[in-house]
Design an enzyme around this catalytic site. Structure first.
Site, PDB file in Angstrom:
ATOM      1  N   ASP A   1      -9.080  -9.617   9.476  1.00  0.00           N
ATOM      2  CA  ASP A   1      -8.590  -8.266   9.159  1.00  0.00           C
ATOM      3  C   ASP A   1      -9.567  -7.146   9.481  1.00  0.00           C
ATOM      4  OD1 ASP A   1      -6.431  -6.653   8.120  1.00  0.00           O
ATOM      5  OD2 ASP A   1      -7.591  -6.341   6.295  1.00  0.00           O
TER       6      ASP A   1
ATOM      7  N   TYR B   1      -1.877  -3.355  -6.583  1.00  0.00           N
ATOM      8  CA  TYR B   1      -1.622  -4.025  -5.304  1.00  0.00           C
ATOM      9  C   TYR B   1      -2.888  -4.067  -4.431  1.00  0.00           C
ATOM     10  CZ  TYR B   1      -0.291  -5.090  -0.631  1.00  0.00           C
ATOM     11  OH  TYR B   1      -0.274  -5.685   0.594  1.00  0.00           O
TER      12      TYR B   1
ATOM     13  N   CYS C   1       1.316  -7.712  11.664  1.00  0.00           N
ATOM     14  CA  CYS C   1       1.706  -7.956  13.059  1.00  0.00           C
ATOM     15  C   CYS C   1       1.098  -9.259  13.576  1.00  0.00           C
ATOM     16  CB  CYS C   1       1.269  -6.809  13.958  1.00  0.00           C
ATOM     17  SG  CYS C   1       2.283  -5.333  13.765  1.00  0.00           S
TER      18      CYS C   1
ATOM     19  N   ARG D   1       1.960 -12.123  -0.619  1.00  0.00           N
ATOM     20  CA  ARG D   1       0.656 -12.398  -0.018  1.00  0.00           C
ATOM     21  C   ARG D   1       0.011 -13.664  -0.556  1.00  0.00           C
ATOM     22  NH1 ARG D   1      -1.639  -8.400   3.707  1.00  0.00           N
ATOM     23  NH2 ARG D   1      -0.082  -6.749   3.759  1.00  0.00           N
TER      24      ARG D   1
ATOM     25  N   ARG E   1       0.847  -1.196   0.000  1.00  0.00           N
ATOM     26  CA  ARG E   1       0.000   0.000   0.000  1.00  0.00           C
ATOM     27  C   ARG E   1       0.881   1.244   0.000  1.00  0.00           C
ATOM     28  NH1 ARG E   1      -1.808   0.855   4.297  1.00  0.00           N
ATOM     29  NH2 ARG E   1      -1.119  -0.951   5.499  1.00  0.00           N
TER      30      ARG E   1
ATOM     31  N   SER F   1      -0.862  -3.554  10.304  1.00  0.00           N
ATOM     32  CA  SER F   1      -0.635  -4.509   9.235  1.00  0.00           C
ATOM     33  C   SER F   1       0.619  -5.345   9.505  1.00  0.00           C
ATOM     34  CB  SER F   1      -0.450  -3.757   7.923  1.00  0.00           C
ATOM     35  OG  SER F   1      -1.519  -2.859   7.750  1.00  0.00           O
TER      36      SER F   1
ATOM     37  N   LYS G   1      -9.564  -2.036   2.187  1.00  0.00           N
ATOM     38  CA  LYS G   1      -9.226  -0.877   3.014  1.00  0.00           C
ATOM     39  C   LYS G   1     -10.050   0.340   2.607  1.00  0.00           C
ATOM     40  CE  LYS G   1      -6.043  -3.383   4.890  1.00  0.00           C
ATOM     41  NZ  LYS G   1      -6.236  -3.928   6.242  1.00  0.00           N
TER      42      LYS G   1
ATOM     43  N   HIS H   1     -10.214  -2.195  11.965  1.00  0.00           N
ATOM     44  CA  HIS H   1      -9.120  -3.030  11.449  1.00  0.00           C
ATOM     45  C   HIS H   1      -8.856  -4.137  12.471  1.00  0.00           C
ATOM     46  CE1 HIS H   1      -4.725  -3.061   9.765  1.00  0.00           C
ATOM     47  NE2 HIS H   1      -5.478  -3.930   9.141  1.00  0.00           N
TER      48      HIS H   1
HETATM   49  C1  OXD Z   1      -2.959  -4.450   5.537  1.00  0.00           C
HETATM   50  C2  OXD Z   1      -3.640  -5.594   4.903  1.00  0.00           C
HETATM   51  O1  OXD Z   1      -2.066  -3.853   4.931  1.00  0.00           O
HETATM   52  O2  OXD Z   1      -4.515  -6.179   5.553  1.00  0.00           O
HETATM   53  O3  OXD Z   1      -3.330  -4.122   6.674  1.00  0.00           O
HETATM   54  O4  OXD Z   1      -3.337  -5.914   3.741  1.00  0.00           O
HETATM   55 MN    MN Z   2      -4.957  -5.208   7.443  1.00  0.00          MN
END
Ligand code: OXD
Ligand code: MN
Length: 546
Positions: free
Chosen positions: A236, A158, A211, A327, A30, A209, A167, A187
């Site tokens: 998420d 992306y 973590c 991913r 992102r 993100s 998002k 989130h």
């Molecule tokens: C983020 C995702 O960047 O979930 O938080 O992709």
């Molecule tokens: Mn996320």
């Protein structure tokens, strides 16, 4: 896509229905600096968002969109966020010229007829316009127009920039809708923890993100917790409402997981491995000569002949074989621990909310807030070290309130006020906690084993949310009594435990200074309640220090 090499077929015996996508190397995460909230009044976007006036944003992007799809196919993608038939679900429609985005949306959302049926004759859908443009970062923008519930995104393929469901809609635009309609778009992962008596307690957890939200959402309890089971509702995003019973209820608006591949392996997250081995897209991972996907942490040594994420022969001196933000895009239904509640129109009742950051120092393993307002303060004052999920430096401490810093579609001070207002409507509010799995010793080694062992912390959290368990009152909040944590089968020294479970009072004053600086940028829009919380903690710290 296979014919045009947008996708490469992976080994169809071992990974049926799985394909590899290699994105443009300049387009792998992102881009928060190119993401804008477009409101008439700059103050409505607030100091933590990039802002552009709507007319300027349109003026900037219209020439970029003009002709951008020429020679490509434009797809019209209606999608539903949330369970079919739920009054809490919302419809979006994305126009895109990227078939990779379409295939991803098909995994990540409930796409197609289910969405148009839910929409019926209503015109209440969130429109999104997306084009790959020329993929030049100079001409890459992700623009949100909250008034029209509209997103325009150009120049990136992306995930978080291009799958507008995620998002852009489910957090930034839905957040604006949520504030107007009295709910929250967060989130957060959602999990149900079943104990040996069969009782399931649902909690949500907000982490920045990359973590470990996906790992926590699919946790497998260690031997000492035989009879416990974790049910995955979401990894998420959570949409949260006040139920008629005065409790907080959650749905996961998504239908798939868009998880970070590196570090995901049979040890760290066997459930994710068992989810992503079919019908999945793998983006920017490496590939073995047998066409198996490979990444750092998958549990095997890099095999000879490995091809890196850019399609080059890999050797140890080229660095990582998979991109650190590579991913998997995989259907939630395939997860061995998926909760039947994923499709429940009313969602699940939430007993606890967890805020977690990545902090090498300072923040204890877990502590509880005194009440809702103090809990909102814990969320609002979160800090975390940055990861590869967004472009920019990795490992730098930044304030990331509720893990929403890059995802709040309006002024974050107004968002805090909305959280406080939600609390006033909850007659049975969830208990609120902060956790930190990422404390390190002076050699940089993690003090806490993490992964499945995190259930030990969840167990304490659940007992506390029921008014049980033992906590010690400290200036920063309620910490567990060491004897009240189930540590059976864990070899942690007393010194390590003490380090994990005690607040570092002198360092905490500096932390409060930083939190205060962060709050101050919101000026008079910052809710007084949170400013008071901060000075309360300071007063109590100083009293302890005296
Ligand atoms: C983020 C995702 O960047 O979930 O938080 O992709
Ligand atoms: Mn996320």
């Amino acid at each position: 896509m296979v014919r045009s090499r947008t996708l490469l077929e992976l080994n169809q015996q071992a990974y049926p229905g799985c394909f590899l996508h290699r994105s443009n190397p300049n387009d792998v995460a992102r881009t928060e600096h190119l993401t804008f909230i477009c409101t008439e009044d700059r103050e409505d976007a607030g100091p933590t968002n990039n802002w552009m006036a709507p007319a300027d944003a349109r003026g900037r992007l219209e020439p970029l969109f003009r002709g951008s799809m020429r020679g490509r196919t434009m797809y019209v993608v209606p999608y539903l966020m949330g369970p079919a038939g739920s009054p809490f679900s919302r419809v979006g429609v994305e126009l895109t010229d990227s078939p990779y985005v379409v295939a991803s949306l098909r995994v990540m959302t409930r796409m197609g007829r289910v969405a148009t049926e839910q929409l019926g004759t209503s015109e209440m859908f969130a429109p999104g316009l997306h084009s790959l443009g020329d993929l030049d970062p100079e001409r890459r923008f992700i623009m949100h127009f909250p008034r029209e519930r509209l997103v325009w995104s150009i120049g990136s393929g992306y995930g978080g920039n291009a799958l507008l469901s995620k998002k852009c809609f489910a957090l930034r635009i839905a957040g604006v809708m949520a504030r107007e309609e009295g709910w929250l778009a967060e989130h957060m992962l959602i999990v149900g923890i079943e104990d040996p008596t069969g009782r399931i307690t649902y909690v949500t957890a907000a982490f920045p993100s990359a973590c470990g939200k996906t790992n926590l959402a699919m946790l497998i309890p260690p031997a000492a917790f035989e009879g416990y089971k974790v049910w995955t509702v979401g990894d998420d995003i959570a949409w949260l409402r006040v139920g008629d019973d005065g409790r907080l209820w959650a749905i996961n608006p998504e239908a798939g997981f868009f998880g970070v591949a590196p570090g995901t392996g049979p040890k760290s997250n066997p459930n994710a491995m068992a989810t992503l081995d079919r019908n999945s897209l793998l983006t920017n991972v490496a590939m073995t000569p047998d066409r198996l996907p490979w990444w750092e942490g998958i549990g095997t040594e890099p095999p000879p002949g490995l091809i890196d994420w850019q399609g080059r022969a890999w050797s140890a001196k080229n660095g990582k074989a998979a991109h650190p933000n590579s991913r998997f895009t995989t259907p939630a239904k395939q997860c061995p621990t998926i909760s039947p509640a994923l499709d429940d129109p009313k969602g699940v009742p939430i007993s606890a909310i967890i805020f977690g950051g990545r902090r090498a120092r300072l923040t204890p393993l877990v502590y509880q807030s005194r009440d809702w307002e103090h809990g909102v303060f814990l969320g609002a004052s979160m800090g975390s070290e940055t990861t590869a999920a967004a472009t920019g430096a990795v490992g730098v401490l930044r304030r990331d309130p509720m893990a929403m810093l890059p995802f709040c579609g309006y002024n974050t001070a107004d968002y805090f006020a909305h959280w406080l207002a939600m609390g006033r409507r909850l007659t049975h509010p969830p208990a609120i906690f902060t956790v930190n799995w990422f404390r390190t010793d002076s050699d940089g080694k993690f003090l806490w084993p993490g992964f499945g062992e995190n259930i030990r912390v969840l167990d304490w959290i659940i007992r506390r949310s029921r008014g049980e368990g033992i906590a010690i009152t400290t200036p920063i909040g309620l910490l567990p009594a060491v004897r009240d944590l189930n540590l059976e089968g864990l070899a942690l020294t007393d010194k390590t435990l003490a380090e994990l479970l005690s607040p570092d009072i002198p360092a905490w004053n500096a932390e409060l200074d930083e939190q205060e600086r962060f709050f101050k940028q919101f000026g008079s829009r910052m809710p007084q309640g949170l400013i008071n919380q901060l000075s309360d903690v300071r007063t109590q710290l100083n009293r302890v220090a005296d």
